[in-house]
Design an enzyme around this catalytic site. Structure first.
Site, PDB file in Angstrom:
ATOM      1  N   HIS A  10       0.825  -1.206   0.000  1.00 25.39           N
ATOM      2  CA  HIS A  10       0.000   0.000   0.000  1.00 25.39           C
ATOM      3  C   HIS A  10       0.865   1.265   0.000  1.00 25.39           C
ATOM      4  O   HIS A  10       1.596   1.524   0.956  1.00 25.39           O
ATOM      5  CB  HIS A  10      -0.887  -0.028   1.247  1.00 25.39           C
ATOM      6  CG  HIS A  10      -1.853   1.102   1.359  1.00 25.39           C
ATOM      7  ND1 HIS A  10      -2.002   1.830   2.516  1.00 25.39           N
ATOM      8  CD2 HIS A  10      -2.735   1.615   0.469  1.00 25.39           C
ATOM      9  CE1 HIS A  10      -2.933   2.738   2.347  1.00 25.39           C
ATOM     10  NE2 HIS A  10      -3.395   2.634   1.116  1.00 25.39           N
ATOM     11  N   ARG A  11       0.814   2.014  -1.083  1.00 29.99           N
ATOM     12  CA  ARG A  11       1.636   3.217  -1.260  1.00 29.99           C
ATOM     13  C   ARG A  11       3.122   2.883  -1.128  1.00 29.99           C
ATOM     14  O   ARG A  11       3.905   3.648  -0.563  1.00 29.99           O
ATOM     15  CB  ARG A  11       1.234   4.308  -0.258  1.00 29.99           C
ATOM     16  CG  ARG A  11      -0.264   4.626  -0.268  1.00 29.99           C
ATOM     17  CD  ARG A  11      -0.646   5.673   0.761  1.00 29.99           C
ATOM     18  NE  ARG A  11      -2.090   5.680   0.967  1.00 29.99           N
ATOM     19  CZ  ARG A  11      -2.726   6.373   1.911  1.00 29.99           C
ATOM     20  NH1 ARG A  11      -2.031   7.156   2.723  1.00 29.99           N
ATOM     21  NH2 ARG A  11      -4.033   6.303   2.036  1.00 29.99           N
ATOM     22  N   GLU A  37       0.968  -0.605  -4.923  1.00 31.04           N
ATOM     23  CA  GLU A  37      -0.139   0.325  -5.130  1.00 31.04           C
ATOM     24  C   GLU A  37       0.345   1.738  -4.859  1.00 31.04           C
ATOM     25  O   GLU A  37       1.005   1.991  -3.849  1.00 31.04           O
ATOM     26  CB  GLU A  37      -1.302  -0.026  -4.193  1.00 31.04           C
ATOM     27  CG  GLU A  37      -2.555   0.815  -4.386  1.00 31.04           C
ATOM     28  CD  GLU A  37      -2.624   2.048  -3.471  1.00 31.04           C
ATOM     29  OE1 GLU A  37      -3.504   2.896  -3.694  1.00 31.04           O
ATOM     30  OE2 GLU A  37      -1.751   2.188  -2.566  1.00 31.04           O
ATOM     31  N   ASP A  39      -0.690   6.230  -5.597  1.00 33.35           N
ATOM     32  CA  ASP A  39      -1.736   7.210  -5.903  1.00 33.35           C
ATOM     33  C   ASP A  39      -1.183   8.285  -6.824  1.00 33.35           C
ATOM     34  O   ASP A  39      -0.017   8.686  -6.689  1.00 33.35           O
ATOM     35  CB  ASP A  39      -2.226   7.877  -4.615  1.00 33.35           C
ATOM     36  CG  ASP A  39      -2.646   6.872  -3.559  1.00 33.35           C
ATOM     37  OD1 ASP A  39      -3.679   6.220  -3.763  1.00 33.35           O
ATOM     38  OD2 ASP A  39      -1.932   6.735  -2.540  1.00 33.35           O
ATOM     39  N   GLU A 113      -3.777   4.053  -8.650  1.00 34.48           N
ATOM     40  CA  GLU A 113      -5.049   4.717  -8.361  1.00 34.48           C
ATOM     41  C   GLU A 113      -5.003   6.162  -8.829  1.00 34.48           C
ATOM     42  O   GLU A 113      -4.114   6.931  -8.436  1.00 34.48           O
ATOM     43  CB  GLU A 113      -5.373   4.687  -6.866  1.00 34.48           C
ATOM     44  CG  GLU A 113      -6.712   5.369  -6.578  1.00 34.48           C
ATOM     45  CD  GLU A 113      -7.060   5.503  -5.106  1.00 34.48           C
ATOM     46  OE1 GLU A 113      -8.010   6.232  -4.788  1.00 34.48           O
ATOM     47  OE2 GLU A 113      -6.362   4.878  -4.280  1.00 34.48           O
TER      48      GLU A 113
END
Length: 282
Positions: A10-11, A37, A39, A113
């Site tokens: 995550h990130r 992942e 953003d 994302e």
């Protein structure tokens, strides 16, 4: 035993390095995750900056909305000092920067994302980067915003898309079909509150990568969903702990863990298979 879900950082590996920085991306790759992942937010001049919040205040030494700052202004900010002095000097990266790291780690794919509403011109710039680097076969592009997902569908029908959801709304499967996505990615709380959601999504041919699960209680909820088949990917801040937990669970069952669902061939409806992806807040 069901196939091991993909482990998705995550990130980046945000438990050990500042989120969405190249240090976090490198740490995730060296930890052997299936997917990273990140953003992406558009700057005032239309360049994508890898940062989660609408403003730069929380994770950099700057202030202001990303959309009101130029790429030069955003990319010059220190994005590591807030996390620990050792990371001072880490900058807000671009998508090109992240892909350059992932290119050196062919076993780790990209879950991208797009934050908020993106227009066609903005999406086209992202797609151009993905295509030029050959990551059209290593990336899935997702968003909470159906309008953004629809723009990705229209601008880049060759790219697999995903819809992020924080609840189970009426007509979810129809929406996914209309958006022509290959994945629908709900929160852990959404899956816990809708026990049949994973099976409904699987029955519709969709992959499920849930966010953000950081402890054994959440991991158990996700891997035992859908009558024990579970989700296809787990997005976590602690990928090494998750990988160890999954391995221990497999050992306890007396079987070898099956590789992650990267072996499942994903496709847009009506299109040829796009690739073998190990898919997975966001």
């Amino acid at each position: 035993m069901a196939a091991r879900p993909a482990v998705i950082a995550h990130r980046g590996y945000s438990a050990v390095a500042p989120q969405n920085t190249l240090a976090a991306i490198e740490a995730a790759c060296h930890a052997g995750v299936d997917q990273v992942e990140i953003d992406l937010q558009p700057t005032a001049d239309g360049v994508g900056a890898v940062i989660h919040d609408e403003t730069v205040d929380a994770t950099t030494d700057g202030t202001g909305k990303v959309s009101a700052l130029t790429a030069r202004e955003v990319l010059a900010l220190d994005a590591g000092g807030y996390f620990a002095p050792a990371f001072s000097g880490q900058r807000v990266p671009t998508l090109d920067d992240v892909i350059a790291v992932l290119a050196r780690h062919p076993g780790t794919d990209l879950l991208l994302e797009l934050k908020g509403a993106w227009n066609a011109e903005q999406v086209e710039r992202v797609v151009a980067t993905i295509d030029a680097t050959g990551f059209d076969r290593r990336a899935l592009v997702q968003s909470f915003w159906p309008g953004t997902v629809a723009t990705v569908r229209d601008v880049a029908p060759h790219l697999p898309g995903g819809l992020l959801v924080s609840f189970d709304p009426p007509g979810l499967l129809r929406l996914c079909e209309r958006l022509n996505v290959v994945a629908c990615n709900p929160s852990v709380a959404t899956i816990a509150g809708s026990p049949r959601l994973v099976s409904r999504l699987h029955a519709a041919g969709l992959r499920v990568m849930s966010w953000t699960a950081n402890d054994p209680e959440a991991w158990t909820t996700l891997v035992t969903a859908d009558s024990g088949i579970g989700v296809d990917g787990v997005i976590t801040d602690r990928p090494e702990r998750l990988a160890g937990w999954l391995a221990g669970r497999a050992d306890q069952a007396g079987v070898l863990p099956v590789p992650g669902r990267g072996g499942i061939r994903l496709r847009r409806r009506g299109h040829a298979p796009v690739r073998r992806l190990a898919l997975g807040r966001a």
